[in-house]
Design an enzyme around this catalytic site. Structure first.
Site, mmCIF file in Angstrom:
data_model
loop_
_atom_site.group_PDB
_atom_site.id
_atom_site.type_symbol
_atom_site.label_atom_id
_atom_site.label_comp_id
_atom_site.label_asym_id
_atom_site.label_seq_id
_atom_site.Cartn_x
_atom_site.Cartn_y
_atom_site.Cartn_z
ATOM 1 N N LYS A 18 0.850 -1.187 0.000
ATOM 2 C CA LYS A 18 0.000 0.000 0.000
ATOM 3 C C LYS A 18 0.883 1.234 0.000
ATOM 4 C CE LYS A 18 -3.641 2.423 2.490
ATOM 5 N NZ LYS A 18 -4.680 2.343 3.524
ATOM 6 N N LYS A 70 -2.177 -1.574 -3.892
ATOM 7 C CA LYS A 70 -3.048 -0.403 -3.868
ATOM 8 C C LYS A 70 -2.235 0.870 -3.941
ATOM 9 C CE LYS A 70 -6.098 1.880 -0.630
ATOM 10 N NZ LYS A 70 -6.556 1.947 0.722
HETATM 11 C C1 PBG Z 1 -7.480 3.589 5.449
HETATM 12 C C2 PBG Z 1 -7.821 3.317 4.034
HETATM 13 C C3 PBG Z 1 -7.644 4.232 2.993
HETATM 14 C C4 PBG Z 1 -8.181 3.639 1.865
HETATM 15 C C5 PBG Z 1 -8.653 2.382 2.224
HETATM 16 N N1 PBG Z 1 -8.404 2.185 3.580
HETATM 17 C C6 PBG Z 1 -7.111 5.619 3.016
HETATM 18 C C7 PBG Z 1 -5.792 5.891 3.557
HETATM 19 O O1 PBG Z 1 -4.953 5.009 3.731
HETATM 20 O O2 PBG Z 1 -5.568 7.056 3.832
HETATM 21 C C8 PBG Z 1 -8.236 4.320 0.526
HETATM 22 C C9 PBG Z 1 -9.245 3.820 -0.435
HETATM 23 C C10 PBG Z 1 -9.535 4.740 -1.548
HETATM 24 O O3 PBG Z 1 -8.899 5.791 -1.752
HETATM 25 O O4 PBG Z 1 -10.459 4.418 -2.294
HETATM 26 N N2 PBG Z 1 -6.765 2.730 6.159
#
Ligand code: PBG
Length: 327
Positions: free
Chosen positions: A197, A250
């Site tokens: 991520k 992601k």
């Molecule tokens: C938070 C989380 C995020 C997303 C999914 N879980 C945001 C972040 O890490 O700030 C993002 C998903 C998206 O942008 O569609 N843990």
């Protein structure tokens, strides 16, 4: 070798031959549909994600039943938590009467075959807007956070979640959550790990949806640097060893090379998240009449599958299922 011109176009000459030789297929079976929920009544549109809204539990049920009838078999839930319930330790994350456990029970009662995925991270519940507990000097504390994440995961499993999905990027949380689930008897509950991520600006609209932007600093001390590939492979090794059932990359679109590398590095299924900013780009251009929404969305999703993703988390899941059914 025959000395004749090579003519690859012969395999494109008709709909039949194109269908017959197509290498990558999209189907609603691959989709996980992310949904935002809130404790209030009705639906609240999200400014930076036209077509997506925060749903009350009643509206959630309607949306999921409609999506189910169109072939979508899995959802992932994200709660918009009111400010009054946000605390430094994100205590509300493990409240068995909280929004997410209530939504899980409702969905599983009405649609027992639906696969319910839940997000594990503290940001929707944190008064600091971080995925973990913030310590001295603004550092996000790893091991203290992992303990709380285990409580959150157990709370979700008790409510009936099928798949637990840690998105927080703390070290060691996959193994700790796996162990906590097993010890509590939840050996059938899967872990879909946000393994790779990145600290991405493409999450902007999601943070609008949940009002969960960091109150200070950014997430670069736990989410990955978008410039890195080897680090992604290291995270895959670790999450595999810690017992992840599926590995996620992601965002998806700007990281197709990473999806491919991860696909080649693991025998586990690979998931990719087409995140809120990717949705917002496609939607904005489509609403302006600059792109043909159906065609660009299906092309973007096909690209993610072709790169190596088995499963795709996408805000377009329901719409894409409808387009695919219409042929
Ligand atoms: C938070 C989380 C995020 C997303 C999914 N879980 C945001 C972040 O890490 O700030 C993002 C998903 C998206 O942008 O569609 N843990």
């Amino acid at each position: 070798m025959l000395d004749l011109p090579k003519r690859p176009r012969r395999n494109r000459k008709s709909a039949w031959i194109r269908d017959a030789v197509r290498e990558t297929w999209l189907s609603p079976a691959h989709f996980i549909y992310p949904l935002f929920i809130h404790a209030g009544e009705g639906v609240e549109p999200i400014r930076s994600m036209p077509g997506v809204a925060r749903l009350s539990l009643t509206a959630l049920l309607e949306e999921v039943e409609a999506a189910w009838s169109e072939g979508v078999r899995s959802v992932v839930l994200f709660p918009a938590v009111v400010d009054g319930l946000k605390t430094p330790r994100g205590d509300e994350a493990a409240n068995p009467e909280g929004l997410v456990p209530s939504a899980i029970r409702l969905l599983k009662q009405r649609l027992p075959e639906l696969t319910v995925v839940t997000d594990v991270a503290l940001d929707p519940y944190s008064s600091d807007g971080h995925d973990g507990i913030v310590g001295a000097g603004g550092r996000v504390l790893n091991d203290e956070t992992v303990e709380v994440l285990c409580q959150q995961a157990l709370c979700q499993a008790e409510a009936g979640a099928d798949v637990i999905s840690p998105s927080d990027m703390m070290d060691g949380r996959v193994g700790a959550i796996r162990r906590a689930l097993d010890v509590a008897g939840f050996t059938e509950v899967s872990v879909l790990a946000y393994t790779v991520k990145y600290a991405s600006a493409f999450y902007g609209p999601f943070r609008d949806a949940l009002d969960s932007a960091p109150r200070f600093g950014d997430k670069k001390t736990y989410q990955m640097d978008p410039a890195n590939t080897r680090e992604a492979l290291r995270e895959v090794e670790l999450d595999e060893a810690e017992g992840a059932d599926l590995i996620m990359v992601k965002p998806a679109g700007p990281f197709l090379d990473i999806i491919r590398r991860v696909r080649e590095a693991t025998t586990l299924p690979v998931a990719a998240y087409q995140v809120s900013g990717e949705y917002a780009m496609l939607k904005a251009a489509s609403l302006n009449g600059w792109l043909d929404e159906r065609r660009v969305v299906l092309e973007a999703l096909t690209g993610i599958r072709r790169a190596g993703a088995d499963v795709i988390l996408t805000y377009y899941a329901r719409q894409a299922a409808r387009w695919l059914a219409a042929g």
